[in-house]
Enzyme design. Structure first.
Site, PDB file in Angstrom:
ATOM      1  N   ARG A   4       0.374  -7.364 -21.960  1.00  7.99           N
ATOM      2  CA  ARG A   4      -0.200  -7.018 -23.257  1.00  7.99           C
ATOM      3  C   ARG A   4       0.627  -5.983 -24.014  1.00  7.99           C
ATOM      4  O   ARG A   4       0.382  -5.725 -25.192  1.00  7.99           O
ATOM      5  CB  ARG A   4      -1.663  -6.554 -23.117  1.00  7.99           C
ATOM      6  CG  ARG A   4      -1.847  -5.321 -22.275  1.00  7.99           C
ATOM      7  CD  ARG A   4      -3.316  -4.982 -22.091  1.00  7.99           C
ATOM      8  NE  ARG A   4      -3.953  -4.485 -23.306  1.00  7.99           N
ATOM      9  CZ  ARG A   4      -3.749  -3.282 -23.820  1.00  7.99           C
ATOM     10  NH1 ARG A   4      -2.925  -2.422 -23.250  1.00  7.99           N
ATOM     11  NH2 ARG A   4      -4.373  -2.918 -24.929  1.00  7.99           N
ATOM     12  N   GLU A  41       0.144  -7.473   7.898  1.00  8.89           N
ATOM     13  CA  GLU A  41       0.167  -6.012   8.051  1.00  8.89           C
ATOM     14  C   GLU A  41       1.354  -5.373   7.360  1.00  8.89           C
ATOM     15  O   GLU A  41       1.395  -4.178   7.146  1.00  8.89           O
ATOM     16  CB  GLU A  41       0.132  -5.630   9.532  1.00  8.89           C
ATOM     17  CG  GLU A  41      -1.252  -5.736  10.146  1.00  8.89           C
ATOM     18  CD  GLU A  41      -2.309  -4.943   9.379  1.00  8.89           C
ATOM     19  OE1 GLU A  41      -2.249  -3.710   9.402  1.00  8.89           O
ATOM     20  OE2 GLU A  41      -3.198  -5.564   8.755  1.00  8.89           O
ATOM     21  N   ASP A  90      -1.285   1.609 -29.761  1.00  3.87           N
ATOM     22  CA  ASP A  90      -0.284   2.517 -30.340  1.00  3.87           C
ATOM     23  C   ASP A  90      -0.923   3.817 -30.821  1.00  3.87           C
ATOM     24  O   ASP A  90      -0.443   4.896 -30.543  1.00  3.87           O
ATOM     25  CB  ASP A  90       0.426   1.861 -31.532  1.00  3.87           C
ATOM     26  CG  ASP A  90       1.323   0.723 -31.072  1.00  3.87           C
ATOM     27  OD1 ASP A  90       1.614   0.677 -29.862  1.00  3.87           O
ATOM     28  OD2 ASP A  90       1.713  -0.101 -31.916  1.00  3.87           O
ATOM     29  N   PRO A 127       0.808  -1.229   0.000  1.00  2.00           N
ATOM     30  CA  PRO A 127       0.000   0.000   0.000  1.00  2.00           C
ATOM     31  C   PRO A 127       0.844   1.284   0.000  1.00  2.00           C
ATOM     32  O   PRO A 127       0.345   2.345  -0.372  1.00  2.00           O
ATOM     33  CB  PRO A 127      -0.820  -0.100   1.298  1.00  2.00           C
ATOM     34  CG  PRO A 127      -0.826  -1.548   1.653  1.00  2.00           C
ATOM     35  CD  PRO A 127       0.497  -2.078   1.169  1.00  2.00           C
TER      36      PRO A 127
HETATM   37  C1  9D3 Z   1      -3.128  -0.282   8.868  1.00  3.08           C
HETATM   38  C2  9D3 Z   1      -2.366   0.107   7.681  1.00  3.08           C
HETATM   39  N1  9D3 Z   1      -2.685  -0.681   6.483  1.00  3.08           N
HETATM   40  C3  9D3 Z   1      -1.959  -0.066   5.345  1.00  3.08           C
HETATM   41  C4  9D3 Z   1      -2.882   0.763   4.512  1.00  3.08           C
HETATM   42  C5  9D3 Z   1      -2.258  -2.061   6.664  1.00  3.08           C
HETATM   43  C6  9D3 Z   1      -2.352  -2.908   5.453  1.00  3.08           C
HETATM   44  C7  9D3 Z   1      -3.533  -3.030   4.734  1.00  3.08           C
HETATM   45  C8  9D3 Z   1      -3.615  -3.879   3.644  1.00  3.08           C
HETATM   46  C9  9D3 Z   1      -1.247  -3.643   5.046  1.00  3.08           C
HETATM   47  C10 9D3 Z   1      -1.347  -4.479   3.956  1.00  3.08           C
HETATM   48  C11 9D3 Z   1      -2.532  -4.592   3.275  1.00  3.08           C
HETATM   49  C12 9D3 Z   1      -2.629  -5.515   2.113  1.00  3.08           C
HETATM   50  N2  9D3 Z   1      -2.563  -4.787   0.826  1.00  3.08           N
HETATM   51  C13 9D3 Z   1      -1.547  -4.939  -0.013  1.00  3.08           C
HETATM   52  O1  9D3 Z   1      -0.642  -5.690   0.268  1.00  3.08           O
HETATM   53  C14 9D3 Z   1      -1.527  -4.166  -1.239  1.00  3.08           C
HETATM   54  C15 9D3 Z   1      -2.417  -3.171  -1.775  1.00  3.08           C
HETATM   55  C16 9D3 Z   1      -3.631  -2.607  -1.260  1.00  3.08           C
HETATM   56  O2  9D3 Z   1      -4.148  -2.933  -0.184  1.00  3.08           O
HETATM   57  N3  9D3 Z   1      -4.242  -1.638  -2.027  1.00  3.08           N
HETATM   58  C17 9D3 Z   1      -3.756  -1.225  -3.223  1.00  3.08           C
HETATM   59  N4  9D3 Z   1      -2.632  -1.711  -3.728  1.00  3.08           N
HETATM   60  C18 9D3 Z   1      -1.981  -2.683  -3.003  1.00  3.08           C
HETATM   61  S1  9D3 Z   1      -0.559  -3.407  -3.481  1.00  3.08           S
HETATM   62  C19 9D3 Z   1      -0.473  -4.357  -2.119  1.00  3.08           C
END
Ligand code: 9D3
Length: 244
Positions: free
Chosen positions: A155, A117, A170, A90
Site C-alpha cells: 500500500r 523449527e 502522508d 522469530p
Molecule cells: C523453540 C523456539 N521457537 C522459536 C521461538 C521455535 C520456532 C517457533 C515458531 C521456530 C519457528 C516458528 C515459526 N514462526 C515463524 O517462522 C515466524 C514468526 C513467528 O512465529 N512469530 C512472529 N513472527 C514470525 S516471522 C516467522
C-alpha cells in the site's frame, strides 16, 4: 515492484493478495507477486525439504539446497544481487512502519518463509540480506508474517492507493492513534454523535480530533508518545478534559 514469495505452502496465499487494493495494484501492473514452492527444488524423489538437526534435539530443520536453488531461480543469485532477500523468522528484527517504508523503495523483494523449527544457518550466511519477525508471539511458520509484511509494503508503493487514500498516510501518519470516527445516523441506540462534529466549525473539529488522538495514545499506547517532542499546543490539548 516485484515480490517473490518462497514457501512450502503456496496454497496458503490464495486469498490475501487477490482482493481489494492489492488485487487492483496487480491488475494495474504496479505490483507483481509470484509464489514459488520450495519443494519444487527438492533433490530426491520423495521431495524431502527438512532433516534432523546435527547435534540432536527435537524438531526438524529446513535443508539448505532447495532454499538456495529456489532463491537462485528467482534472482541472479547471491547477496548483493539486485533483489533484497528477506527471511521471515522469530529471530528477526520486529517489522514496523519504518521498515515498510524502507522496503517499499526496493524494486525486487524475495521473502523466504521459514517453517518447522528453523532453517539451516548457511541460508542466512550466504543468501539472506535481512531477517524479520512480526512480533513476540509464536506462529506455525513465516507464511502469515509474509502476508502481513507484503500487505503493509504494497500500500506504500506509489500509485497503489488512490490520491485520497494516500493523503491519509502522508499527512496524518505521525505515529499517534486515530481519533474516534462517526457516520450516520446522528443518534444510534441512544448514543449521539459528539456535537462538535456537527458544528461545521472546522478549526474546532480539528482541535477536538487532535485532542482525542493525543489522549487515546497517552492512555493506550504511551510508548508512542514522546512528551518532550510535543508542541506547546499539543501539551495543552492533552491536559484538557474530554468535554473541553
Ligand atoms: C523453540 C523456539 N521457537 C522459536 C521461538 C521455535 C520456532 C517457533 C515458531 C521456530 C519457528 C516458528 C515459526 N514462526 C515463524 O517462522 C515466524 C514468526 C513467528 O512465529 N512469530 C512472529 N513472527 C514470525 S516471522 C516467522
Amino acid at each position: 515492484m516485484k515480490i517473490d514469495i518462497l514457501t512450502l505452502f503456496p496454497e496458503m496465499f490464495a486469498g490475501p493478495f487477490d482482493n481489494s487494493i492489492i488485487k487492483r495494484a496487480r491488475e494495474k501492473g504496479m505490483l507483481e507477486i509470484h509464489l514459488t514452492n520450495i519443494r519444487d527444488f527438492a533433490h530426491d524423489k520423495h521431495r524431502i525439504v527438512d532433516d534432523y538437526p546435527f547435534g540432536g534435539g527435537s524438531g526438524m530443520v529446513m535443508k539448505p539446497e532447495p532454499v538456495f536453488e529456489a532463491v537462485e531461480h528467482v534472482t541472479a543469485g547471491g547477496k548483493g544481487s539486485a533483489a533484497r532477500v528477506i527471511l521471515l523468522c522469530p529471530q528477526g528484527g520486529v517489522f514496523d512502519q519504518e521498515t515498510a517504508k524502507r522496503l517499499a523503495r526496493e524494486a525486487h523483494l524475495v521473502f523466504i518463509c521459514g517453517h518447522y523449527e528453523g532453517i539451516d544457518e548457511r541460508v542466512r550466511e550466504r543468501i539472506v540480506d535481512e531477517e524479520l519477525s512480526i512480533g513476540d508471539f509464536v506462529l506455525t511458520g513465516g507464511e502469515i508474517p509474509a502476508m502481513v509484511v507484503v500487505d503493509a509494503i504494497s500500500r506504500l508503493i506509489p500509485g497503489v492507493l488512490g490520491d485520497e487514500e494516500s493523503f491519509i498516510h502522508d499527512s496524518f501518519y505521525d505515529g499517534i492513534l486515530e481519533h474516534p470516527q462517526y457516520t450516520r445516523p446522528r443518534e444510534f441506540e441512544g448514543m449521539p454523535v459528539p456535537e462538535v462534529l456537527l458544528s461545521g466549525n472546522h478549526e474546532k473539529i480539528r482541535l477536538w480530533r487532535r485532542k482525542m488522538s493525543l489522549q487515546r495514545t497517552m492512555e493506550r499506547r504511551p510508548d508512542l508518545l514522546k512528551l518532550e517532542d510535543l508542541s506547546a499546543a499539543d501539551r495543552k490539548l492533552l491536559e484538557q478534559t474530554e468535554e473541553d
